[in-house]
Write an enzyme that holds these catalytic residues in place. Structure first.
Site, mmCIF file in Angstrom:
data_model
loop_
_atom_site.group_PDB
_atom_site.id
_atom_site.type_symbol
_atom_site.label_atom_id
_atom_site.label_comp_id
_atom_site.label_asym_id
_atom_site.label_seq_id
_atom_site.Cartn_x
_atom_site.Cartn_y
_atom_site.Cartn_z
ATOM 1 N N ASP A 66 -20.334 96.584 10.040
ATOM 2 C CA ASP A 66 -19.213 97.688 9.958
ATOM 3 C C ASP A 66 -18.146 97.234 8.788
ATOM 4 O O ASP A 66 -17.551 96.185 9.138
ATOM 5 C CB ASP A 66 -18.306 98.017 11.209
ATOM 6 C CG ASP A 66 -19.442 98.851 12.257
ATOM 7 O OD1 ASP A 66 -19.689 99.802 11.967
ATOM 8 O OD2 ASP A 66 -19.291 98.446 13.302
ATOM 9 N N HIS A 80 -22.876 100.056 7.515
ATOM 10 C CA HIS A 80 -21.892 101.281 7.847
ATOM 11 C C HIS A 80 -20.588 101.284 6.998
ATOM 12 O O HIS A 80 -19.958 100.348 7.433
ATOM 13 C CB HIS A 80 -21.681 101.344 9.144
ATOM 14 C CG HIS A 80 -20.977 102.405 9.374
ATOM 15 N ND1 HIS A 80 -20.437 102.877 10.770
ATOM 16 C CD2 HIS A 80 -20.599 103.755 8.839
ATOM 17 C CE1 HIS A 80 -19.824 103.957 10.813
ATOM 18 N NE2 HIS A 80 -19.934 104.471 9.918
ATOM 19 N N MET A 97 -20.954 109.421 14.597
ATOM 20 C CA MET A 97 -20.169 108.763 15.105
ATOM 21 C C MET A 97 -19.643 109.498 16.515
ATOM 22 O O MET A 97 -19.629 110.427 16.665
ATOM 23 C CB MET A 97 -19.243 108.372 14.398
ATOM 24 C CG MET A 97 -19.450 107.306 12.887
ATOM 25 S SD MET A 97 -18.379 106.395 12.776
ATOM 26 C CE MET A 97 -17.953 105.506 14.081
ATOM 27 N N MET A 137 -14.850 98.186 6.875
ATOM 28 C CA MET A 137 -13.728 98.770 7.139
ATOM 29 C C MET A 137 -12.458 98.389 6.062
ATOM 30 O O MET A 137 -12.446 97.411 6.007
ATOM 31 C CB MET A 137 -13.049 98.698 8.539
ATOM 32 C CG MET A 137 -14.122 99.299 9.701
ATOM 33 S SD MET A 137 -13.369 98.969 11.149
ATOM 34 C CE MET A 137 -14.601 99.348 12.136
ATOM 35 N N ASP A 167 -23.267 106.141 17.320
ATOM 36 C CA ASP A 167 -22.434 104.764 16.981
ATOM 37 C C ASP A 167 -21.092 104.855 17.610
ATOM 38 O O ASP A 167 -20.169 105.807 17.068
ATOM 39 C CB ASP A 167 -22.300 104.626 15.258
ATOM 40 C CG ASP A 167 -21.660 103.331 15.212
ATOM 41 O OD1 ASP A 167 -21.409 102.492 15.983
ATOM 42 O OD2 ASP A 167 -21.338 103.109 13.886
ATOM 43 N N SER A 209 -23.930 95.603 16.826
ATOM 44 C CA SER A 209 -23.041 95.692 15.859
ATOM 45 C C SER A 209 -22.008 94.472 15.942
ATOM 46 O O SER A 209 -21.381 94.100 16.734
ATOM 47 C CB SER A 209 -21.915 96.888 16.036
ATOM 48 O OG SER A 209 -20.916 96.871 15.217
ATOM 49 N N HIS A 225 -26.266 95.798 12.525
ATOM 50 C CA HIS A 225 -25.307 96.898 12.090
ATOM 51 C C HIS A 225 -23.981 96.215 11.823
ATOM 52 O O HIS A 225 -23.305 95.418 12.324
ATOM 53 C CB HIS A 225 -24.935 97.815 13.343
ATOM 54 C CG HIS A 225 -24.143 98.903 12.914
ATOM 55 N ND1 HIS A 225 -24.618 100.228 12.278
ATOM 56 C CD2 HIS A 225 -22.701 99.208 12.976
ATOM 57 C CE1 HIS A 225 -23.758 100.905 12.248
ATOM 58 N NE2 HIS A 225 -22.518 100.430 12.604
ATOM 59 N N MET A 277 -17.045 102.295 6.036
ATOM 60 C CA MET A 277 -16.018 103.083 6.432
ATOM 61 C C MET A 277 -14.852 102.767 5.224
ATOM 62 O O MET A 277 -13.819 102.385 5.834
ATOM 63 C CB MET A 277 -15.409 102.761 7.742
ATOM 64 C CG MET A 277 -16.642 103.358 8.745
ATOM 65 S SD MET A 277 -16.285 102.764 10.577
ATOM 66 C CE MET A 277 -17.369 101.397 10.232
HETATM 67 C C1 DX5 Z 1 -16.598 101.857 14.919
HETATM 68 C C2 DX5 Z 1 -18.066 101.433 14.457
HETATM 69 C C3 DX5 Z 1 -19.054 101.013 15.578
HETATM 70 C C4 DX5 Z 1 -18.545 100.003 16.499
HETATM 71 C C5 DX5 Z 1 -19.292 100.042 17.871
HETATM 72 O O1 DX5 Z 1 -16.011 102.348 13.987
HETATM 73 O O2 DX5 Z 1 -18.624 101.856 13.541
HETATM 74 O O3 DX5 Z 1 -20.160 100.293 14.896
HETATM 75 O O4 DX5 Z 1 -18.723 98.648 16.150
HETATM 76 O O5 DX5 Z 1 -18.688 99.361 18.720
HETATM 77 P P1 DX5 Z 1 -18.787 99.677 20.479
HETATM 78 O O6 DX5 Z 1 -20.220 99.589 20.658
HETATM 79 O O7 DX5 Z 1 -17.825 98.666 20.834
HETATM 80 O O8 DX5 Z 1 -18.287 101.184 20.575
HETATM 81 ZN ZN ZN Z 2 -20.860 101.313 12.532
#
Ligand code: DX5
Ligand code: ZN
Length: 228
Positions: A36, A68, A140, A38, A178, A10, A34, A70
């Site tokens: 993310d 992903h 998650m 947000m 994840d 990620s 990956h 969010m």
């Molecule tokens: C959290 C993200 C994850 C995150 C994982 O909201 O969706 O993908 O980047 O990071 P680690 O491996 O540090 O938990």
């Molecule tokens: Zn993620």
């Protein structure tokens, strides 16, 4: 035959000033990238937009870009991630659930993978009517919003449930976990039935990300081949 687990670093775990260099430091030793996204609303943090996905697509044209989302609402921004070149987009079941089915159809209609993600407290039962249509279920294993949190053990039970359901109903999804995954817990997560392991801080926090990934991959595959 031994199952093959995929690894999805990620980029949230990378130094934001050096994302390209961080991806290069993986030495191509990854399966999915990956990303993310947000929005500071669905989760209390802001990360990347479609520009990051587009830049990664341009720099790594052959890579599988696993986006992903969010964000809530989803609809206004969804097309920009498709246009940016996402290979798969996962959306959360908790965002306007009445629209989930049509959104997943829209993603599939765009010719890319469709994933549904659930936060640690959301039940697998809530996904019953979309399981036949998704390519990936993202379980998650931390509260969405931040990298570097600890793995929530109880979420493994959902992975086991999803394995059983897939077998009984003949579904085709991959199970992705994840959050909070590292060298120490990856084997048991894979052994529980997870197909795709997302890893952010563990991989990018290591001085040698390529070596770290290679080590996790070999431990996981060895564990699966010996029916750990
Ligand atoms: C959290 C993200 C994850 C995150 C994982 O909201 O969706 O993908 O980047 O990071 P680690 O491996 O540090 O938990
Ligand atoms: Zn993620």
């Amino acid at each position: 035959m031994t199952r093959t687990v995929l690894f999805a670093p990620s980029v949230l775990g990378a130094d934001p000033l050096n994302v390209g260099a961080a991806v290069n430091s993986l030495g191509g030793n990854f399966d999915w990238l990956h990303v993310d996204v947000m929005d500071g609303r669905f989760v209390p943090n802001i990360s990347f937009g479609a520009a990051m996905a587009g830049a990664l697509r341009k720099r790594y044209p052959e890579s599988f870009l696993d986006v992903h989302l969010m964000i809530d609402p989803v609809d206004a921004l969804l097309p920009s991630f498709v246009a940016a070149g996402a290979s798969q987009i996962s959306i959360h079941a908790e965002t306007e659930p009445q629209l989930l089915h049509s959104r997943l159809s829209r993603i599939r209609g765009a010719g890319i993978g469709a994933g549904v993600a659930i936060a640690p407290v959301t039940l697998v039962e809530q996904l019953r009517f979309v399981l036949p249509m998704v390519d990936t279920v993202v379980v998650m294993s931390v509260t969405p919003g931040f990298g570097g949190q600890s793995f929530i053990e109880e979420t493994l039970e959902k992975t086991r449930d999803l394995v059983r359901l897939r077998e009984v109903e003949g579904y085709n999804y991959r199970i992705q976990m994840d959050g909070g995954i590292n060298l120490k817990n990856a084997e048991r997560i894979a052994a529980a039935g997870c197909d795709v392991l997302v890893m952010g801080s563990a991989v990018f926090g290591d001085p040698n990300p390529a070596e770290y990934l290679a080590k996790v991959r070999s431990r996981v595959q060895k564990c699966l081949s010996s029916r750990c």
